[in-house]
Design a protein around this motif. Structure first.
Motif, mmCIF file in Angstrom:
data_model
loop_
_atom_site.group_PDB
_atom_site.id
_atom_site.type_symbol
_atom_site.label_atom_id
_atom_site.label_comp_id
_atom_site.label_asym_id
_atom_site.label_seq_id
_atom_site.Cartn_x
_atom_site.Cartn_y
_atom_site.Cartn_z
ATOM 1 N N GLY A 30 20.829 6.463 -1.803
ATOM 2 C CA GLY A 30 20.039 5.238 -1.846
ATOM 3 C C GLY A 30 19.367 4.849 -0.546
ATOM 4 O O GLY A 30 18.749 3.794 -0.450
ATOM 5 N N TYR A 31 19.494 5.704 0.445
ATOM 6 C CA TYR A 31 18.792 5.433 1.703
ATOM 7 C C TYR A 31 17.320 5.808 1.561
ATOM 8 O O TYR A 31 16.979 6.730 0.830
ATOM 9 C CB TYR A 31 19.427 6.222 2.856
ATOM 10 C CG TYR A 31 20.811 5.753 3.211
ATOM 11 C CD1 TYR A 31 20.991 4.636 4.014
ATOM 12 C CD2 TYR A 31 21.937 6.413 2.725
ATOM 13 C CE1 TYR A 31 22.264 4.189 4.335
ATOM 14 C CE2 TYR A 31 23.219 5.975 3.033
ATOM 15 C CZ TYR A 31 23.381 4.859 3.839
ATOM 16 O OH TYR A 31 24.643 4.409 4.138
ATOM 17 N N GLY A 32 16.485 5.070 2.254
ATOM 18 C CA GLY A 32 15.051 5.313 2.155
ATOM 19 C C GLY A 32 14.620 6.582 2.876
ATOM 20 O O GLY A 32 15.202 6.958 3.888
ATOM 21 N N GLN A 33 13.600 7.216 2.322
ATOM 22 C CA GLN A 33 12.991 8.388 2.949
ATOM 23 C C GLN A 33 11.489 8.275 2.795
ATOM 24 O O GLN A 33 11.014 7.827 1.750
ATOM 25 C CB GLN A 33 13.437 9.681 2.244
ATOM 26 C CG GLN A 33 14.894 10.024 2.389
ATOM 27 C CD GLN A 33 15.232 11.316 1.662
ATOM 28 O OE1 GLN A 33 14.704 11.584 0.590
ATOM 29 N NE2 GLN A 33 16.103 12.110 2.246
ATOM 30 N N VAL A 34 10.762 8.718 3.787
ATOM 31 C CA VAL A 34 9.313 8.780 3.591
ATOM 32 C C VAL A 34 9.002 9.979 2.711
ATOM 33 O O VAL A 34 9.691 10.989 2.739
ATOM 34 C CB VAL A 34 8.543 8.886 4.935
ATOM 35 C CG1 VAL A 34 8.738 7.644 5.773
ATOM 36 C CG2 VAL A 34 8.939 10.128 5.697
ATOM 37 N N ARG A 35 7.977 9.826 1.909
ATOM 38 C CA ARG A 35 7.536 10.960 1.100
ATOM 39 C C ARG A 35 6.641 11.839 1.953
ATOM 40 O O ARG A 35 5.834 11.345 2.749
ATOM 41 C CB ARG A 35 6.754 10.465 -0.123
ATOM 42 C CG ARG A 35 7.607 9.665 -1.090
ATOM 43 C CD ARG A 35 6.887 9.489 -2.413
ATOM 44 N NE ARG A 35 7.647 8.653 -3.330
ATOM 45 C CZ ARG A 35 8.691 9.088 -4.064
ATOM 46 N NH1 ARG A 35 9.081 10.344 -3.976
ATOM 47 N NH2 ARG A 35 9.316 8.265 -4.884
ATOM 48 N N GLY A 36 6.784 13.125 1.767
ATOM 49 C CA GLY A 36 5.960 14.066 2.518
ATOM 50 C C GLY A 36 6.173 13.903 4.015
ATOM 51 O O GLY A 36 7.299 13.721 4.469
ATOM 52 N N ASP A 37 5.081 13.931 4.756
ATOM 53 C CA ASP A 37 5.206 13.836 6.204
ATOM 54 C C ASP A 37 4.984 12.413 6.713
ATOM 55 O O ASP A 37 4.862 12.195 7.908
ATOM 56 C CB ASP A 37 4.244 14.804 6.901
ATOM 57 C CG ASP A 37 2.803 14.558 6.512
ATOM 58 O OD1 ASP A 37 2.537 13.552 5.823
ATOM 59 O OD2 ASP A 37 1.940 15.362 6.897
ATOM 60 N N GLY A 38 4.940 11.444 5.802
ATOM 61 C CA GLY A 38 4.814 10.051 6.209
ATOM 62 C C GLY A 38 3.389 9.554 6.321
ATOM 63 O O GLY A 38 3.170 8.378 6.627
ATOM 64 N N ASP A 39 2.432 10.429 6.083
ATOM 65 C CA ASP A 39 1.037 9.973 6.087
ATOM 66 C C ASP A 39 0.796 9.066 4.888
ATOM 67 O O ASP A 39 1.196 9.383 3.768
ATOM 68 C CB ASP A 39 0.077 11.165 6.020
ATOM 69 C CG ASP A 39 -0.061 11.868 7.362
ATOM 70 O OD1 ASP A 39 0.062 11.179 8.390
ATOM 71 O OD2 ASP A 39 -0.271 13.093 7.363
ATOM 72 N N VAL A 40 0.179 7.922 5.136
ATOM 73 C CA VAL A 40 -0.059 6.934 4.088
ATOM 74 C C VAL A 40 -1.535 6.946 3.706
ATOM 75 O O VAL A 40 -2.409 6.766 4.570
ATOM 76 C CB VAL A 40 0.341 5.525 4.566
ATOM 77 C CG1 VAL A 40 0.081 4.492 3.476
ATOM 78 C CG2 VAL A 40 1.805 5.505 4.992
ATOM 79 N N ALA A 41 -1.799 7.162 2.441
ATOM 80 C CA ALA A 41 -3.184 7.123 1.970
ATOM 81 C C ALA A 41 -3.717 5.697 2.113
ATOM 82 O O ALA A 41 -2.961 4.733 1.975
ATOM 83 C CB ALA A 41 -3.250 7.557 0.510
ATOM 84 N N PRO A 42 -5.011 5.559 2.391
ATOM 85 C CA PRO A 42 -5.583 4.212 2.556
ATOM 86 C C PRO A 42 -5.258 3.282 1.392
ATOM 87 O O PRO A 42 -4.973 2.098 1.608
ATOM 88 C CB PRO A 42 -7.085 4.490 2.650
ATOM 89 C CG PRO A 42 -7.168 5.859 3.244
ATOM 90 C CD PRO A 42 -5.998 6.627 2.669
ATOM 91 N N VAL A 43 -5.237 3.784 0.195
ATOM 92 C CA VAL A 43 -4.974 2.945 -0.971
ATOM 93 C C VAL A 43 -3.541 2.398 -0.981
ATOM 94 O O VAL A 43 -3.254 1.381 -1.610
ATOM 95 C CB VAL A 43 -5.285 3.727 -2.278
ATOM 96 C CG1 VAL A 43 -4.277 4.859 -2.465
ATOM 97 C CG2 VAL A 43 -5.314 2.811 -3.480
ATOM 98 N N ASP A 44 -2.645 3.062 -0.245
ATOM 99 C CA ASP A 44 -1.236 2.649 -0.221
ATOM 100 C C ASP A 44 -0.856 1.859 1.028
ATOM 101 O O ASP A 44 0.296 1.440 1.177
ATOM 102 C CB ASP A 44 -0.334 3.886 -0.306
ATOM 103 C CG ASP A 44 -0.489 4.618 -1.630
ATOM 104 O OD1 ASP A 44 -0.709 3.939 -2.651
ATOM 105 O OD2 ASP A 44 -0.400 5.858 -1.634
ATOM 106 N N GLU A 45 -1.815 1.633 1.923
ATOM 107 C CA GLU A 45 -1.468 1.000 3.200
ATOM 108 C C GLU A 45 -0.947 -0.431 3.041
ATOM 109 O O GLU A 45 -0.018 -0.839 3.714
ATOM 110 C CB GLU A 45 -2.670 1.019 4.144
ATOM 111 C CG GLU A 45 -2.906 2.390 4.737
ATOM 112 C CD GLU A 45 -3.893 2.378 5.886
ATOM 113 O OE1 GLU A 45 -4.313 1.277 6.308
ATOM 114 O OE2 GLU A 45 -4.246 3.470 6.355
ATOM 115 N N ARG A 46 -1.540 -1.155 2.124
ATOM 116 C CA ARG A 46 -1.100 -2.544 1.927
ATOM 117 C C ARG A 46 0.365 -2.588 1.484
ATOM 118 O O ARG A 46 1.166 -3.373 1.997
ATOM 119 C CB ARG A 46 -2.006 -3.210 0.896
ATOM 120 C CG ARG A 46 -1.764 -4.686 0.781
ATOM 121 C CD ARG A 46 -2.843 -5.332 -0.060
ATOM 122 N NE ARG A 46 -2.491 -6.711 -0.362
ATOM 123 C CZ ARG A 46 -3.245 -7.520 -1.059
ATOM 124 N NH1 ARG A 46 -4.403 -7.087 -1.530
ATOM 125 N NH2 ARG A 46 -2.858 -8.744 -1.299
#
Ligand code: F3S
Length: 63
Positions: A30-46
């Motif tokens: 249940g610990y958080g992990q970033v997906r992939g390499d942590g790059d955030v698509a502009p649509v997901d930044e908010r």
């Protein structure tokens, strides 16, 4: 935008992957992990910024 979770601070509150499931996932405990390499698509930044500000442990960093 890129994000990182500090595994030393994460306590598994789960708000990150509830608020921004495209950016964060959870490991088997249940610990958080970033997906992939942590790059955030502009649509997901908010959503990602919302997750950052809602983590009670301040465990998510924006790089
Ligand atoms: Fe961990 Fe914070 Fe997410 S404590 S599971 S990074 S909301």
């Amino acid at each position: 935008m890129k994000v990182r979770i500090d595994s030393g601070r994460c306590q598994g509150h789960g708000r990150c992957y509830d608020l921004a499931p495209e950016v964060f996932g959870e490991d088997d405990e249940g610990y958080g992990q970033v997906r992939g390499d942590g790059d955030v698509a502009p649509v997901d930044e908010r959503a990602a910024r919302l997750a950052v500000s809602n983590c009670p442990e301040r465990a998510i960093d924006i790089l």
